[in-house]
Design a protein around this motif. Sequence first.
Motif, PDB file in Angstrom:
ATOM      1  N   ALA A  54      12.880  14.240 -73.111  1.00  0.00           N
ATOM      2  CA  ALA A  54      12.140  14.020 -72.144  1.00  0.00           C
ATOM      3  C   ALA A  54      10.972  13.014 -72.323  1.00  0.00           C
ATOM      4  CB  ALA A  54      11.345  15.522 -71.555  1.00  0.00           C
ATOM      5  N   SER A  55      10.825  12.514 -71.051  1.00  0.00           N
ATOM      6  CA  SER A  55       9.490  11.366 -71.124  1.00  0.00           C
ATOM      7  C   SER A  55       8.188  12.177 -71.505  1.00  0.00           C
ATOM      8  CB  SER A  55       9.168  10.958 -69.868  1.00  0.00           C
ATOM      9  OG  SER A  55       8.007  10.574 -69.426  1.00  0.00           O
ATOM     10  N   ALA A  72      18.038  28.351 -74.482  1.00  0.00           N
ATOM     11  CA  ALA A  72      17.475  27.892 -75.894  1.00  0.00           C
ATOM     12  C   ALA A  72      18.291  26.686 -76.410  1.00  0.00           C
ATOM     13  CB  ALA A  72      18.049  29.080 -76.850  1.00  0.00           C
ATOM     14  N   ILE A  73      17.756  25.404 -75.496  1.00  0.00           N
ATOM     15  CA  ILE A  73      18.111  24.009 -75.813  1.00  0.00           C
ATOM     16  C   ILE A  73      17.019  23.272 -76.660  1.00  0.00           C
ATOM     17  CG2 ILE A  73      18.902  21.972 -74.851  1.00  0.00           C
ATOM     18  CD1 ILE A  73      20.053  23.921 -72.538  1.00  0.00           C
ATOM     19  N   PRO A  74      17.398  22.769 -77.475  1.00  0.00           N
ATOM     20  CA  PRO A  74      16.381  21.989 -78.464  1.00  0.00           C
ATOM     21  C   PRO A  74      15.916  20.910 -77.359  1.00  0.00           C
ATOM     22  CG  PRO A  74      18.331  22.464 -79.803  1.00  0.00           C
ATOM     23  CD  PRO A  74      18.637  22.832 -78.486  1.00  0.00           C
ATOM     24  N   THR A  75      14.597  20.876 -77.363  1.00  0.00           N
ATOM     25  CA  THR A  75      13.959  20.002 -76.464  1.00  0.00           C
ATOM     26  C   THR A  75      13.066  18.823 -77.271  1.00  0.00           C
ATOM     27  OG1 THR A  75      14.132  21.301 -74.557  1.00  0.00           O
ATOM     28  CG2 THR A  75      12.642  19.532 -74.471  1.00  0.00           C
ATOM     29  N   GLU A  76      13.256  17.509 -77.272  1.00  0.00           N
ATOM     30  CA  GLU A  76      12.398  16.538 -77.758  1.00  0.00           C
ATOM     31  C   GLU A  76      11.637  15.713 -76.736  1.00  0.00           C
ATOM     32  OE1 GLU A  76      13.391  15.200 -81.612  1.00  0.00           O
ATOM     33  OE2 GLU A  76      15.381  16.333 -81.576  1.00  0.00           O
ATOM     34  N   VAL A  77      10.438  15.223 -76.971  1.00  0.00           N
ATOM     35  CA  VAL A  77      10.031  14.082 -76.483  1.00  0.00           C
ATOM     36  C   VAL A  77      10.381  12.640 -77.039  1.00  0.00           C
ATOM     37  CG1 VAL A  77       7.558  13.174 -75.509  1.00  0.00           C
ATOM     38  CG2 VAL A  77       8.111  15.708 -75.233  1.00  0.00           C
ATOM     39  N   ASP A  78      10.572  11.627 -75.989  1.00  0.00           N
ATOM     40  CA  ASP A  78      10.532  10.293 -76.497  1.00  0.00           C
ATOM     41  C   ASP A  78      10.166   9.351 -75.693  1.00  0.00           C
ATOM     42  OD1 ASP A  78      11.628   7.795 -77.272  1.00  0.00           O
ATOM     43  OD2 ASP A  78      13.595   8.397 -77.942  1.00  0.00           O
ATOM     44  N   ALA A 151      18.542  13.925 -70.019  1.00  0.00           N
ATOM     45  CA  ALA A 151      17.335  13.348 -70.380  1.00  0.00           C
ATOM     46  C   ALA A 151      16.574  13.425 -68.942  1.00  0.00           C
ATOM     47  CB  ALA A 151      17.694  11.985 -70.716  1.00  0.00           C
ATOM     48  N   VAL A 152      15.299  13.509 -69.180  1.00  0.00           N
ATOM     49  CA  VAL A 152      14.418  13.633 -67.712  1.00  0.00           C
ATOM     50  C   VAL A 152      13.564  12.680 -67.854  1.00  0.00           C
ATOM     51  CG1 VAL A 152      12.826  14.985 -66.669  1.00  0.00           C
ATOM     52  CG2 VAL A 152      14.928  16.233 -68.006  1.00  0.00           C
ATOM     53  N   SER A 153      13.447  11.834 -66.909  1.00  0.00           N
ATOM     54  CA  SER A 153      12.555  10.872 -66.877  1.00  0.00           C
ATOM     55  C   SER A 153      12.288  10.143 -65.371  1.00  0.00           C
ATOM     56  CB  SER A 153      13.409   9.436 -67.662  1.00  0.00           C
ATOM     57  OG  SER A 153      12.543   8.342 -67.726  1.00  0.00           O
ATOM     58  N   HIS A 154      11.938   8.897 -65.326  1.00  0.00           N
ATOM     59  CA  HIS A 154      11.319   8.499 -64.076  1.00  0.00           C
ATOM     60  C   HIS A 154      12.387   7.479 -63.306  1.00  0.00           C
ATOM     61  CE1 HIS A 154       7.446   9.857 -65.620  1.00  0.00           C
ATOM     62  NE2 HIS A 154       8.133   9.293 -66.918  1.00  0.00           N
TER      63      HIS A 154
END
Length: 246
Positions: A54-55, A72-78, A151-154
């Motif tokens: 994610a953003s 239960a999904i690993p989530t990271e910010v980039d 991926a979650v973004s804009h």
Amino acid sequence: MTTLFLVRHGRSTANTAGILAGRSDGVELDETGREQAVAAGVRLAEVPLVSAIASPILRCRQTTEVMLGDRAIPTEVDDRLTECDYGDWTGQSLKELAGEDLWKTVQQQPSAAVFPGGEAMTALSARAVAAVRDWDRTLRARHGDHAAWVAVSHGDVIKAILADALGMHLDAFQRIMVDPASVSVIRYTDARPYVVTMNSLSGDLAKLVPPAEAGDDAAVGGGAGVAGGPETGARAAEGTDEPRVG
């Protein structure tokens, strides 16, 4: 091949106010935006996601949290998936900005656009494409060739990633529509990216993950479609919505 589900954040308070939020603090999902994130989660419920990226912007983190729910999904910010730095344009009315000379450049030749006190659109494109390509390689190494991830973004970030996958020059990326909470799907292979669907707003997405036996080659003649049975090649599967290109 890996499959990337690109999700734009749900509708925000700035969207409804007609404000260019950019990287402003405190811009959250409105009630409709939260409902959209829930709906996106339902659509992705049967997709075997291995990771979510994610953003760092609040509206994207909120969308990711609501969309995934108790999965239960690993989530990271980039940070490379963050919103464009619109500089002095940040927080201003879109109606007022439309009168600026730079507005025409953004519309007609975005590769030449540099926001005052902010970022060039070419820089946005470079970092966003690098992010998804890097994550694609990483997740493929961790989970195998058929990993699916989100991926979650804009809007502008997703449009730049889609333009790259389509082999389009950045100056054509304004032809692509990316609505709030829409899902666009790209399949990355050794041969090329395949754009599976763009700006999809309804319907189950699980069928867009290719079968394990799918190859990297495109199906000559277009193939039999999702329900047509096995075929050679990693065809661009039909989604539930037609791609919406402006």
